[in-house]
Motif scaffolding. Structure first.
Motif, PDB file in Angstrom:
ATOM      1  N   GLY A 153       0.782  -1.236   0.000  1.00 33.86           N
ATOM      2  CA  GLY A 153       0.000   0.000   0.000  1.00 33.86           C
ATOM      3  C   GLY A 153       0.811   1.282   0.000  1.00 33.86           C
ATOM      4  N   LEU A 165       3.471   6.234   4.116  1.00 37.02           N
ATOM      5  CA  LEU A 165       3.115   7.644   4.318  1.00 37.02           C
ATOM      6  C   LEU A 165       4.216   8.307   5.135  1.00 37.02           C
ATOM      7  N   LEU A 212      -5.467   1.003   4.969  1.00 40.36           N
ATOM      8  CA  LEU A 212      -5.022   2.184   4.219  1.00 40.36           C
ATOM      9  C   LEU A 212      -5.912   3.379   4.520  1.00 40.36           C
ATOM     10  N   ARG A 253      -4.552   6.946   6.054  1.00 40.39           N
ATOM     11  CA  ARG A 253      -4.663   8.292   5.475  1.00 40.39           C
ATOM     12  C   ARG A 253      -5.584   9.192   6.290  1.00 40.39           C
ATOM     13  N   ALA A 272      -1.781  10.840   7.930  1.00 35.75           N
ATOM     14  CA  ALA A 272      -1.269  11.556   6.756  1.00 35.75           C
ATOM     15  C   ALA A 272      -1.043  13.032   7.073  1.00 35.75           C
ATOM     16  N   PRO A 273      -0.081  13.657   6.361  1.00 39.47           N
ATOM     17  CA  PRO A 273       0.090  15.111   6.502  1.00 39.47           C
ATOM     18  C   PRO A 273      -1.157  15.867   6.049  1.00 39.47           C
ATOM     19  N   THR A 274      -2.018  15.186   5.306  1.00 37.91           N
ATOM     20  CA  THR A 274      -3.287  15.749   4.850  1.00 37.91           C
ATOM     21  C   THR A 274      -4.450  15.258   5.706  1.00 37.91           C
ATOM     22  N   SER A 275      -4.126  14.644   6.866  1.00 39.10           N
ATOM     23  CA  SER A 275      -5.180  14.073   7.711  1.00 39.10           C
ATOM     24  C   SER A 275      -5.593  15.053   8.786  1.00 39.10           C
ATOM     25  N   MET A 333      -6.082  12.799  -3.805  1.00 40.08           N
ATOM     26  CA  MET A 333      -4.708  13.286  -3.888  1.00 40.08           C
ATOM     27  C   MET A 333      -3.792  12.074  -3.724  1.00 40.08           C
ATOM     28  N   SER A 375      -3.285   6.850  -0.322  1.00 36.23           N
ATOM     29  CA  SER A 375      -3.343   8.179  -0.914  1.00 36.23           C
ATOM     30  C   SER A 375      -3.155   9.205   0.187  1.00 36.23           C
ATOM     31  N   LEU A 376      -2.806  10.425  -0.207  1.00 32.32           N
ATOM     32  CA  LEU A 376      -2.794  11.509   0.776  1.00 32.32           C
ATOM     33  C   LEU A 376      -4.228  11.862   1.156  1.00 32.32           C
ATOM     34  N   MET A 377      -5.103  11.904   0.158  1.00 32.84           N
ATOM     35  CA  MET A 377      -6.541  12.078   0.413  1.00 32.84           C
ATOM     36  C   MET A 377      -7.307  11.259  -0.602  1.00 32.84           C
ATOM     37  N   TYR A 378      -8.358  10.601  -0.144  1.00 33.13           N
ATOM     38  CA  TYR A 378      -9.325  10.002  -1.058  1.00 33.13           C
ATOM     39  C   TYR A 378     -10.650  10.092  -0.308  1.00 33.13           C
TER      40      TYR A 378
END
Lengths: 437, 170
Positions: free
Chosen positions: A193, A196, A360, A364, A368-371, B50, B64-67
């Protein structure tokens, strides 16, 4: 100014029974000593052997801040080598991972090495005749990390000869790895996968401590998990609960939930939250999975494996695993105030894909840095890293549910909101920091 | 057409210019933090993707960074308004610079239109200002006379780098 180098007493004085000095987080000198002593004296996670399935496969990582290579030798054995050419120090590999074939070749002067690190050839070898080369530091080739252990696929290495042997260092804590691997009907895990990576401007130990900190989720994560709960309340009645809500909402569980879930403490700073239940306990069943487990292990054993719901297992010094969702987080120190967090996910061999999909999604949504959940935590670490420079108080309090006789106890399960695991981590820190000093 | 209000399409089939205006408007709404209006540009079954991997094809079994579906996007928008959203005290701000979106495909029969937009995105909070370079791919369709986003895919040029917090939307 050096205050701590060669001064075991000063280092020990940083850790008290119920508090630790801020220098363990903010001092660059203490950080350098961690790299020179604490990490080399400990068994540190390197990687999973599924990352190097074939001879010649390699994976580059760090033990503390030292670059090392995990490599599969021609005989199938996994080695850990210091990732430097013995000639000029050049890092041998250009990619993080790949296959080098039968040998490594330094890109600078073409010195070459077998995949166990030993020197294979040097161009213009005659130039070293009668120079005493055989006695040089370069002659043996790429230096191997001498103490390497592969435990059910998870590879650990210890740089120094001192410290404890593998069994003594980990003891009963290995049961969390066992449970994670046993969740595969084939008894096998595979890295899958993608990884991150998340950069944190804070000390690596703040992340380790946070893995057993159960008094923060409902406070720090009110913004993320609390919002999930509020938004989900507005869904029409009867709507099926999405996987994302199952994953994030339990972070808002009340104090009682975390008190009752329990924490287990092992020797040498290891331990896990979620003795009785955890935030992973109420996930929906994955179709077809239990049938496969039953066929592999028998019903009783399959149930026992899946009834374990350990939340976070901390392996001192710098990894955490989540058995129920097959995830490993590696807190890689870069500087006193900088840490790279790598979150690795695993596939349970011979289990339905939906389990990896959930792993996964967890990764995320949380790591994640986008979390949004990750943002809550990092904000607190960075505020602490700054706040610790205040001279108003030089000590960090770790007093919650302290008991004067706890240092002598091991393998005990206690109230899930106790800061005992953190105190134990610092007892181990003090011990491995000063071994042989 | 004003950039401020979303106008219904003039005809049943959107023109290239209407597709381009729509993509540009989306970036503007994010920059102006008009997140409720922004969310309304997404279809109910939309995804914001993303990737973490260069040329990633699978959002399900590759991380993914975002889904995120619309529920998760709406949770993000609600969170940004929260009184205890500490990582947004003070708030982040952002800035998009877009190249002119290119219309990559128009399939009227399938009600599917795809645009591709190269962009620089800057996010800032406190003393930190971070620049990201990315390509945004919009999969659009017409619903009740209005364009809606079915899928927005944001490919960062350095998708596999170790980032600090990325708090808003690209």
């Amino acid at each position: 100014m050096t205050r701590y180098a060669g001064n075991a007493e000063a280092l020990r004085a940083l850790v008290r029974e119920q508090e630790v000095h801020r220098d363990v987080y903010v001092s660059e000198e203490v950080f350098q000593l961690e790299m020179e002593h604490m990490f080399p004296n400990s068994w540190v996670y390197v990687g999973h052997d599924s990352q190097v399935p074939n001879p010649g496969d390699y994976f580059g990582t760090t033990i503390g801040t030292q670059p090392v290579l995990l490599v599969r030798h021609t005989d199938g054995k996994v080695h850990v080598l210091h990732n430097r050419c013995p000639h000029k120090g050049t890092r041998i590999t250009s990619e993080t991972c790949g296959n080098t074939g039968k040998f490594f070749r330094c890109p600078y002067h073409a010195w070459s090495f077998k995949t166990d690190g030993s020197l294979l050839a040097i161009p213009l070898k005659k130039g070293y005749e009668n120079t005493g080369f055989e006695q040089s530091h370069a002659a043996p080739g790429m230096a191997p990390v001498r103490h390497v252990r592969n435990y059910r696929g998870f590879v650990f290495a210890k740089i120094n000869d001192g410290g404890l042997d593998f069994e003594e260092f980990f003891g009963e804590s290995l049961s969390s790895f066992d449970n994670m691997v046993d969740r595969s009907p084939a008894g096998q895990l595979k890295v899958a996968g993608g990884v991150l990576r998340y950069m944190h401007n804070c000390n690596w130990k703040m992340l380790v401590e946070n893995q057993t900190d159960t008094c923060h989720p409902m406070v720090a994560h009110e913004s993320s998990a609390g919002t999930v709960v509020e938004v989900w309340k507005k869904a029409p009645p009867g709507t099926r609960k999405p996987m994302a809500v199952e994953i994030i909402a339990p972070f808002m569980s009340p104090y009682e939930f975390f008190e009752n879930m329990g924490i287990r403490i092992w020797d040498n700073g290891h331990g896990h939250t979620g003795v009785h239940h955890s935030i992973h306990s109420d996930y929906s069943a994955v179709p077809g999975y239990f049938e496969k487990m039953k066929a592999a292990y028998g019903e009783e054993r399959a149930k026992a494996i899946l009834d374990e719901n350990r939340h976070n297992t901390v392996y001192f010094p710098n990894i955490m695993i989540k058995g129920p969702i097959q995830l490993l987080r590696h807190f890689k120190p870069i500087a006193a105030n900088k840490t790279l967090v790598e979150s690795w996910t695993f596939q349970l061999v011979d289990a339905p894909d939906m389990l990896l999909e959930r792993t996964l999604m967890y990764n995320r949504l949380i790591n994640a840095p986008t979390s949004i959940v990750g943002h809550d935590d990092l904000e607190m670490y960075e505020r602490a890293q700054e706040g610790l420079h205040s001279n108003g108080n030089e000590w960090v309090n770790l007093q919650r549910l302290y008991s004067p006789d706890e240092a002598e106890q091991t393998n005990v399960a206690v109230n899930g909101t106790s800061e005992w695991p953190m105190r134990h981590q610092f007892r181990a820190w003090s011990k491995f920091m000063t071994v042989g000093m | 057409m004003s950039m401020l209000a979303e106008a219904p399409l003039k005809n049943a089939v959107p023109t290239d210019q209407e597709l381009i205006d729509f993509v540009v408007r989306e970036a503007r709404l994010i920059d102006q933090q008009r997140f409720d209006e922004w969310l309304d540009m997404y279809a109910d079954d939309a995804f914001y993707w993303m990737p973490l991997e260069w040329n990633q094809t699978d959002p399900r079994l590759t991380c993914s960074l975002m889904y995120e579906d619309k529920l998760l996007l709406s949770i993000r928008v609600e969170r940004l308004k929260g009184a205890r959203t500490f990582s947004q005290k003070p708030k982040s701000r952002c800035h998009h610079v877009l190249q002119t979106p290119q219309v990559d495909s128009r399939d009227t029969a399938a009600n599917s239109y795809v645009t591709w937009t190269a962009m620089h995105y800057v996010e800032t909070r406190l003393e930190e200002q971070t620049l990201y370079a990315a390509w945004a791919t919009h999969h659009l369709s017409v619903e009740n006379g209005r364009l809606k986003i079915k899928l927005k895919r944001v490919d960062l040029i350095n998708c596999d780098a170790a980032f600090g917090n990325i708090q808003l939307f690209m």
